[in-house]
Design a protein around this motif. Structure first.
Motif, short mmCIF file in Angstrom:
data_model
loop_
_atom_site.label_atom_id
_atom_site.label_comp_id
_atom_site.label_asym_id
_atom_site.label_seq_id
_atom_site.Cartn_x
_atom_site.Cartn_y
_atom_site.Cartn_z
N VAL A 57 5.77 -2.36 -10.44
CA VAL A 57 5.78 -2.48 -11.81
C VAL A 57 4.34 -2.20 -12.29
N TYR A 58 3.31 -2.01 -11.13
CA TYR A 58 2.12 -1.51 -11.57
C TYR A 58 1.78 -0.04 -11.38
N GLY A 59 0.66 0.36 -11.74
CA GLY A 59 0.55 1.89 -11.66
C GLY A 59 0.10 2.20 -10.01
N GLY A 60 0.23 3.35 -9.60
CA GLY A 60 -0.12 3.76 -8.23
C GLY A 60 -1.26 3.54 -7.86
N ASP A 61 -2.51 3.73 -8.59
CA ASP A 61 -4.02 3.47 -8.36
C ASP A 61 -4.11 2.03 -7.96
N LEU A 62 -3.67 1.23 -8.90
CA LEU A 62 -3.65 -0.11 -8.43
C LEU A 62 -3.23 -0.70 -7.09
N VAL A 63 -1.99 -0.06 -6.85
CA VAL A 63 -1.51 -0.39 -5.84
C VAL A 63 -2.24 -0.06 -4.47
N ARG A 64 -2.71 1.13 -4.62
CA ARG A 64 -3.58 1.83 -3.52
C ARG A 64 -4.70 0.88 -3.18
N ALA A 65 -5.18 0.64 -4.32
CA ALA A 65 -6.58 -0.37 -4.20
C ALA A 65 -6.33 -1.75 -3.54
N VAL A 66 -4.73 -2.44 -3.99
CA VAL A 66 -4.84 -3.51 -3.42
C VAL A 66 -4.42 -3.63 -1.86
N THR A 67 -3.97 -2.08 -1.56
CA THR A 67 -3.57 -2.02 -0.33
C THR A 67 -4.64 -1.80 0.54
N PHE A 68 -5.49 -0.87 0.09
CA PHE A 68 -6.45 -0.36 1.18
C PHE A 68 -7.97 -1.09 0.69
N ILE A 69 -8.25 -1.57 -0.36
CA ILE A 69 -9.37 -2.21 -0.43
C ILE A 69 -9.50 -3.74 -0.72
N VAL A 70 -8.92 -4.19 -1.55
CA VAL A 70 -8.60 -5.85 -1.47
C VAL A 70 -7.07 -6.05 -1.04
N PRO A 71 -7.02 -6.50 0.24
CA PRO A 71 -5.66 -6.12 0.79
C PRO A 71 -4.52 -7.23 0.29
N LEU A 72 -4.46 -7.12 -1.17
CA LEU A 72 -3.41 -8.21 -1.64
C LEU A 72 -2.11 -7.74 -1.35
N ALA A 73 -1.87 -6.48 -1.10
CA ALA A 73 -0.37 -5.99 -0.81
C ALA A 73 0.12 -6.52 0.19
N PHE A 74 -0.81 -7.02 1.31
CA PHE A 74 -0.29 -7.60 2.49
C PHE A 74 0.17 -9.32 2.30
N VAL A 75 -0.17 -9.69 1.21
CA VAL A 75 0.41 -11.09 1.02
C VAL A 75 1.75 -11.03 0.93
N ASN A 76 2.52 -10.22 -0.02
CA ASN A 76 4.14 -10.27 0.23
C ASN A 76 4.67 -9.07 -0.14
N TRP A 77 4.05 -8.10 -0.56
CA TRP A 77 4.46 -6.69 -0.91
C TRP A 77 5.14 -5.97 0.22
N GLN A 78 3.97 -5.61 1.19
CA GLN A 78 4.31 -4.74 2.34
C GLN A 78 5.55 -5.62 3.25
N PRO A 79 5.10 -6.86 3.71
CA PRO A 79 6.09 -7.50 4.49
C PRO A 79 7.35 -7.64 3.93
N GLY A 80 7.29 -7.71 2.38
CA GLY A 80 8.46 -8.31 1.71
C GLY A 80 9.50 -6.76 1.65
N LEU A 81 8.84 -5.71 1.85
CA LEU A 81 9.74 -4.45 1.75
C LEU A 81 10.38 -4.58 3.13
N PHE A 82 10.00 -4.92 4.14
CA PHE A 82 10.55 -5.05 5.42
C PHE A 82 11.67 -6.12 5.32
N VAL A 83 11.26 -7.17 4.89
CA VAL A 83 12.38 -8.50 4.74
C VAL A 83 13.69 -7.86 3.96
N LEU A 84 13.14 -7.25 2.72
CA LEU A 84 14.33 -6.86 1.74
C LEU A 84 15.00 -5.48 2.32
N ASP A 85 14.33 -4.74 3.06
CA ASP A 85 14.70 -3.52 3.85
C ASP A 85 14.96 -2.67 2.53
N HIS A 86 13.78 -2.45 1.87
CA HIS A 86 13.70 -1.78 0.52
C HIS A 86 12.78 -0.60 0.76
#
Lengths: 265, 258
Positions: free
Chosen positions: A195-224
């Motif tokens: 629901v957020y913009g691509g730049d924000l998502v790239r920032a929370v993936t590669f700078i402040v790694p918040l995307a690894f809290v539940n987003w990236q592993p969540g995609l695996f669990v949900l097979d999304h």
């Protein structure tokens, strides 16, 4: 490490016993935090009353992401949320008192006034996660990731709190900086990052790694499929992200402690 | 027991001038300080406000690292081996408690037993002894925040001695106490030093502490040691003066040769 855990449990038990002298207040605080955070779920329910998908995710999927992020955040807050109060302890002189004890000042800070009533939030998130899982029927080949991602999430949030605490050794008046990332991060990860913009998502993936809290592993669990088309292997990178951020936080804390200046008198 | 060699500690202060510009100023709280304290000594550490007393205490206990020079307390470098040193020394801050504010005094003591890994039996005997001489029995169940200053100070001193340290460092232990509490604290410290041989270093503004307790006096001014010797030698530095107050006033107010 074992010694630190022992000190933590010892101090936490003592604080809990002190708080248990007021059982009514303890029960009301637990219930209060359970209800208050329940309003988050009400907000999600309101959204889904108007639409069937949010950022390409169904209601149970959004509840899954909310529940895992909520559990990580609430447990990290329960265990380490006090670290960002460093400024208060420095000004009151209580940090000096922690330094003369034969125990890690980090542990003493984290556990100070340990309040078990904050468990209310964890219970609420766990309830949401349980409901989501009954709707989703995740096979065990993907479900093994769930406990791992919650633990990595705890480590990530705790590391951000520690970085915020360490910064206060230098900038005595800036505890809010860390809050933007911890409380902000807690809210951010409640929703699918799509629901957020691509730049924000790239920032929370590669700078402040918040995307690894539940987003990236969540995609695996949900097979999304990843709406941003980032590589598949990122879904397994949560432990790496958590460990590197924890190391950075540990080093920052040590460096800060070396520069500690105390106060007058 | 305590060795301080050419120790200095400076602080960099930043002053805001406008939005981005700032200027920095270096303040030397302590400079080129050297002294030694032998085991079993009772040393008074005097100095006007801002002379560097508390900074010295914080460096001896490992809270602050010195900018220059070398410190050894009980055989350890305080800032590098802080947690190990904590088991060998006792520290009391008169201005604020090191106890847990909301916990009953008794619980604070139990916590300290666990933190310092004191044997249960040894702890029980030591606590009974301290309760007896410091008269703590009446308020062991009260939370620390409800104690009077005199009670809290006695509690703090007991807490610093539960693990039977070889060195006791006190920063203004008699500040704000009434005459009765003050003399109780003094008697206790004197006996502790005489009977157990505990090395004691205390800072104070109360010259009564110095006269009644300390065989040796060190006087710090502008961050350097201005005097180190016995009380008699201190009196002799200003011929004609008969009271210790007047002698110390003269020493505090004289201009240092630049």
């Amino acid at each position: 490490m074992l010694n630190m855990a022992r000190t933590y449990v010892l101090l936490a038990a003592t604080w809990t016993r002190a708080a248990a002298q007021y059982p009514l207040s303890m029960a009301m605080l637990t219930l209060g935090s359970f209800i208050l955070t329940g309003l988050d779920v009400a907000a999600i329910a309101v959204i889904f009353a108007h639409t069937t998908a949010l950022g390409g995710f169904s209601l149970p999927e959004v509840m899954f992401l909310y529940g895992t992020s909520g559990m990580s955040f609430a447990l990290a807050d329960l265990l380490f949320g006090n670290i960002d109060r460093l400024t208060l302890h420095v000004k009151a002189g209580t940090f000096d008192a922690m330094l003369i004890r034969p125990a890690s000042p980090f542990v003493q800070m984290a556990v100070h006034r340990f309040s078990f009533q904050r468990i209310g939030r964890t219970l609420q998130a766990a309830a949401v996660l349980a409901i989501a899982l009954t709707q989703l029927s995740v096979p065990w080949q993907r479900a093994w990731m769930i406990p791992l991602m919650v633990v990595c999430g705890i480590v990530l949030f705790a590391a951000i709190w520690t970085l915020g605490g360490a910064a206060q050794f230098l900038l005595v008046d800036a505890p809010e900086v860390a809050n933007a990332f911890t409380y902000g991060g807690g809210t951010l990860t409640q929703y699918p990052l799509s629901v957020y913009g691509g730049d924000l998502v790239r920032a929370v993936t590669f700078i402040v790694p918040l995307a690894f809290v539940n987003w990236q592993p969540g995609l695996f669990v949900l097979d999304h499929p990843d709406p941003f088309g980032l590589p598949y292997w990122l879904r397994f990178m949560s432990p790496v992200a958590a460990l590197s951020l924890a190391c950075a936080a540990g080093l920052a804390w040590r460096a800060g402690l070396r520069r500690y200046r105390s106060t007058g008198s | 027991m305590i060795e301080v060699d050419g120790v200095g500690r400076s602080f960099t202060l930043r002053h805001r001038r406008g939005l981005l510009r700032g200027e920095t100023r270096v303040v030397h709280a302590v400079r080129d300080l050297s002294f030694r304290v032998a085991p079993g000594e009772f040393v008074g550490y005097l100095g006007p406000n801002g002379a560097g007393k508390s900074t010295t205490i914080k460096m001896l206990t490992g809270i602050l690292a010195p900018t220059t020079g070398r410190i050894e307390v009980a055989g350890l470098d305080p800032s590098r081996r802080r947690t190990t040193l904590a088991r060998r020394i006792g520290v009391v801050f008169g201005q604020r408690t090191t106890l847990w504010w909301d916990l009953p005094l008794k619980d604070s003591f139990t916590l300290i037993r666990h933190l310092y890994k004191v044997d249960r039996e040894v702890f029980r005997k030591r606590l009974a002894e301290l309760c007896d001489v410091l008269d703590l029995g009446g308020f062991l169940d009260k939370p620390v925040r409800q104690l009077s200053l005199g009670q809290r100070m006695r509690g703090d001193i007991a807490a610093a001695l539960l693990h039977d340290p070889a060195v006791l460092v006190l920063d203004e232990p008699t500040i704000g106490l009434d005459v009765v509490s003050k003399s109780a604290v003094r008697d206790f410290l004197r006996d502790l030093n005489a009977e157990r041989g505990t090395t004691v270093l205390l800072t104070t503004h109360d010259l009564g502490d110095i006269e009644r307790l300390c065989r040796r006096v060190m006087l710090i001014d502008h961050g350097t040691l201005a005097f180190d010797g016995t009380v008699e030698e201190l009196m002799a530095t200003v011929p004609g003066e008969t009271s210790i107050e007047d002698v110390v006033t003269r020493l505090y107010t004289r201009r240092l040769p630049l």
